[in-house]
Design a protein around this motif. Sequence first.
Motif, PDB file in Angstrom:
ATOM      1  N   VAL A  37      41.191  70.044 120.082  1.00  0.00           N
ATOM      2  CA  VAL A  37      42.075  70.783 119.483  1.00  0.00           C
ATOM      3  C   VAL A  37      43.408  69.583 119.133  1.00  0.00           C
ATOM      4  O   VAL A  37      43.736  69.590 118.070  1.00  0.00           O
ATOM      5  CB  VAL A  37      42.909  71.961 119.996  1.00  0.00           C
ATOM      6  CG1 VAL A  37      44.043  72.535 119.583  1.00  0.00           C
ATOM      7  CG2 VAL A  37      41.589  72.981 120.167  1.00  0.00           C
ATOM      8  N   LEU A  38      43.757  68.937 120.407  1.00  0.00           N
ATOM      9  CA  LEU A  38      44.944  68.192 120.032  1.00  0.00           C
ATOM     10  C   LEU A  38      44.824  67.110 119.359  1.00  0.00           C
ATOM     11  O   LEU A  38      45.677  66.365 118.456  1.00  0.00           O
ATOM     12  CB  LEU A  38      45.483  67.736 121.773  1.00  0.00           C
ATOM     13  CG  LEU A  38      45.720  68.835 122.416  1.00  0.00           C
ATOM     14  CD1 LEU A  38      46.235  68.239 123.770  1.00  0.00           C
ATOM     15  CD2 LEU A  38      46.962  69.330 122.030  1.00  0.00           C
ATOM     16  N   THR A  39      43.568  66.436 119.417  1.00  0.00           N
ATOM     17  CA  THR A  39      43.415  65.272 118.446  1.00  0.00           C
ATOM     18  C   THR A  39      43.312  65.652 116.928  1.00  0.00           C
ATOM     19  O   THR A  39      43.794  64.886 116.408  1.00  0.00           O
ATOM     20  CB  THR A  39      41.961  64.644 118.842  1.00  0.00           C
ATOM     21  OG1 THR A  39      40.907  65.719 118.644  1.00  0.00           O
ATOM     22  CG2 THR A  39      41.842  64.145 120.096  1.00  0.00           C
ATOM     23  N   ARG A  40      42.987  66.805 116.544  1.00  0.00           N
ATOM     24  CA  ARG A  40      43.012  67.289 115.236  1.00  0.00           C
ATOM     25  C   ARG A  40      44.450  67.571 114.940  1.00  0.00           C
ATOM     26  O   ARG A  40      44.819  67.477 113.755  1.00  0.00           O
ATOM     27  CB  ARG A  40      42.053  68.441 115.133  1.00  0.00           C
ATOM     28  CG  ARG A  40      40.575  67.934 115.128  1.00  0.00           C
ATOM     29  CD  ARG A  40      39.811  69.124 115.292  1.00  0.00           C
ATOM     30  NE  ARG A  40      38.240  68.682 115.135  1.00  0.00           N
ATOM     31  CZ  ARG A  40      37.404  68.125 115.954  1.00  0.00           C
ATOM     32  NH1 ARG A  40      38.231  67.951 117.250  1.00  0.00           N
ATOM     33  NH2 ARG A  40      36.243  67.725 115.896  1.00  0.00           N
ATOM     34  N   ARG A  41      45.190  68.323 115.878  1.00  0.00           N
ATOM     35  CA  ARG A  41      46.542  68.751 115.466  1.00  0.00           C
ATOM     36  C   ARG A  41      47.650  67.544 115.644  1.00  0.00           C
ATOM     37  O   ARG A  41      48.306  67.567 114.633  1.00  0.00           O
ATOM     38  CB  ARG A  41      47.061  69.606 116.655  1.00  0.00           C
ATOM     39  CG  ARG A  41      46.469  70.825 116.651  1.00  0.00           C
ATOM     40  CD  ARG A  41      47.096  71.792 117.803  1.00  0.00           C
ATOM     41  NE  ARG A  41      46.742  73.174 118.138  1.00  0.00           N
ATOM     42  CZ  ARG A  41      46.966  73.996 118.923  1.00  0.00           C
ATOM     43  NH1 ARG A  41      47.986  73.552 119.711  1.00  0.00           N
ATOM     44  NH2 ARG A  41      46.627  75.191 119.084  1.00  0.00           N
ATOM     45  N   LEU A  42      47.211  66.536 116.305  1.00  0.00           N
ATOM     46  CA  LEU A  42      48.474  65.358 116.673  1.00  0.00           C
ATOM     47  C   LEU A  42      47.932  64.107 115.681  1.00  0.00           C
ATOM     48  O   LEU A  42      48.731  63.529 115.576  1.00  0.00           O
ATOM     49  CB  LEU A  42      48.446  65.225 118.124  1.00  0.00           C
ATOM     50  CG  LEU A  42      48.886  66.471 118.984  1.00  0.00           C
ATOM     51  CD1 LEU A  42      48.984  65.701 120.418  1.00  0.00           C
ATOM     52  CD2 LEU A  42      50.273  66.760 118.553  1.00  0.00           C
ATOM     53  N   PRO A 168      49.676  77.159 118.325  1.00  0.00           N
ATOM     54  CA  PRO A 168      49.471  75.983 117.609  1.00  0.00           C
ATOM     55  C   PRO A 168      50.524  74.952 116.950  1.00  0.00           C
ATOM     56  O   PRO A 168      50.482  74.064 116.630  1.00  0.00           O
ATOM     57  CB  PRO A 168      48.607  76.611 116.207  1.00  0.00           C
ATOM     58  CG  PRO A 168      49.212  77.952 116.198  1.00  0.00           C
ATOM     59  CD  PRO A 168      49.286  78.346 117.841  1.00  0.00           C
ATOM     60  N   SER A 169      51.813  75.600 117.049  1.00  0.00           N
ATOM     61  CA  SER A 169      52.796  74.791 116.662  1.00  0.00           C
ATOM     62  C   SER A 169      53.610  73.923 117.715  1.00  0.00           C
ATOM     63  O   SER A 169      54.609  73.086 117.364  1.00  0.00           O
ATOM     64  CB  SER A 169      53.847  75.844 116.204  1.00  0.00           C
ATOM     65  OG  SER A 169      54.442  76.712 117.116  1.00  0.00           O
ATOM     66  N   SER A 171      54.352  70.855 120.069  1.00  0.00           N
ATOM     67  CA  SER A 171      54.667  69.331 119.774  1.00  0.00           C
ATOM     68  C   SER A 171      53.869  68.735 120.863  1.00  0.00           C
ATOM     69  O   SER A 171      53.393  69.535 121.764  1.00  0.00           O
ATOM     70  CB  SER A 171      56.114  68.931 119.819  1.00  0.00           C
ATOM     71  OG  SER A 171      56.828  69.291 121.036  1.00  0.00           O
TER      72      SER A 171
END
Length: 424
Positions: A37-42, A168-169, A171
Motif C-alpha cells: 500500500v505504502l509503495t503505491r501511495r508514497l 489512506p490520507s 503522510s
Amino acid sequence: MGEGGHRLLSARGVADAGWLYGAHVARYISPLLLYPVLTRRLGLDGFGVYAAGIALALIVAVVVDYGLSISGPRDIAGTIEGRGVIVGQALAMRGVLAAPAVVGGVGLAMINPVLDGAGFAVAMAILLGVGQGASLLWFFQGIRDPAPAAMLEVGFALAATVAVLAWPSLSVGGVMAVQAAGVWAGAAASALLLFRRHGVTAPGRGFMRRALVEGAPLFASRAAVVAYTGAGVLMVAALAGPVQAALYGVADRLVSASGSLMRPLAGLIAPRIAGLLVEDAGAAFRTARWVLGLSAAGFIVSAAGLTLAAPILVRLLFGQGFAPAVEVLRLLVWVLPLVAISQVLGLQLMTPLRMDRRFAVIVGVGCVATLGPAVLLAPQFGAAGMAWARIVGETAVVLACLFGLKAHWGALFQTRGRRDVQAV
C-alpha cells in the motif's frame, strides 16, 4: 534427534516459541502488509523517506535498549531473588538513555539529505524507536512465560497496521505516528502486567556507571550490527539518493523479515543453553549443534526460494515501479544463511558463554567489512552495491565467530556423548 534436540522441542518450549513468533510477526513481518500500500501511495521518493525513517527508529531503539534484550533473559533466568533489582535497573537505564537516543536520532536526521525537511516524520521515527527500545518482552522471556506480553504486542501492533491501512490520507509522518502509538500502547500494557506480577526494586546509588560498563560489550555489538544491517538504508540514502534507498529498503525489508525469524528463537535458546552449561555442558553444545544445522539448512532453502520468486514478489508487493529491486533482492537474500550461522554462534552460544567482549569485537569486524566496501560500491552501483557489501560483511562475521569459538570446536562439532563435556 538426541537429548539436546528432545529438550529443545519440549511442549512448553513449543508453546513459548509460538507466542514469541506471534509477537515477532506483529512487530517485524506484519509491516509487510503495509508495504504494497505504502509503495503505491508514497511513490519511490516518498517511500525512500519512510524507509530511512524506519532505519532511524531502529538505531534509536538500539541505544535505548543498550543490549538488555540480549542480556536480560539470561540474567532473569539465572536468578529469582534478584529479579526486582534487574527490572528496576533496566527501567532506570532506559529512562536515562532515552535522552541521548533522541539527540543522536536528531543528529543523524540532520546529516541525511533524504530526511532533510521531513521534521514530523523524523520526530515520529524517533518516538517509534524509543518505544521499540522500551519493550519488556525480555523479562517474560527470562521467566519462560512470554505469552502474556507477546499477546499484548501482537494485538496493539496489528491494530496499528489496520489503522494505517484504513487511513489512506496519512503522510509518511502520520504512518509512523500510528505505528509508534501501537508500540507504546503494547509497552505500557506489558509494564502494567509486569508490575502486577512482580515487585520492582529501586536501583541503588552508583548503579548507572556499573550498568553502562557491564552492558557496553553487548551494546557495542548490537550497535555495530545495526550500523551495517538495519541502517544500510540510511547509508544508501546518503550515498545514492532516495530512489536507491527505496529500492534497497524494499529488498532489505523482505530479507530482514525472513532473517529476523531467528530473533525469537534466540530469546528461547540462549537462556536454555545458559542453564545447560551449568547443568550439562554436553547437552548445551548438542543443542547448539542442532540449532546451527537446522537453521543454516532452512535459510539456504529460503534464500533459494526467494531468489526464484523475486520477480513475482516485487511485482505483487510493491508494483512495477520497483522492478529494479529484483536484482537487489536476489543478491541480498544470500546473507540469510550467513546471518543464521552467526546468530547461533554469537547470540545463542557466545553470549551464554559470556564471551560478550569477544563477540563485540567480532561484530566490529563485520561492521568495518561492510561499511568499507559500501562506501566504495554504493555511490557507483547504488542499492546493488550495498547488497554486495552486506554479503562481504556477513561472511567476515561468520569466519570471525568460528575463530573466536576455536577452543570449543570439539564440543560443538563432534557427536560422541561424553567427549562433548570434556571438550568444554
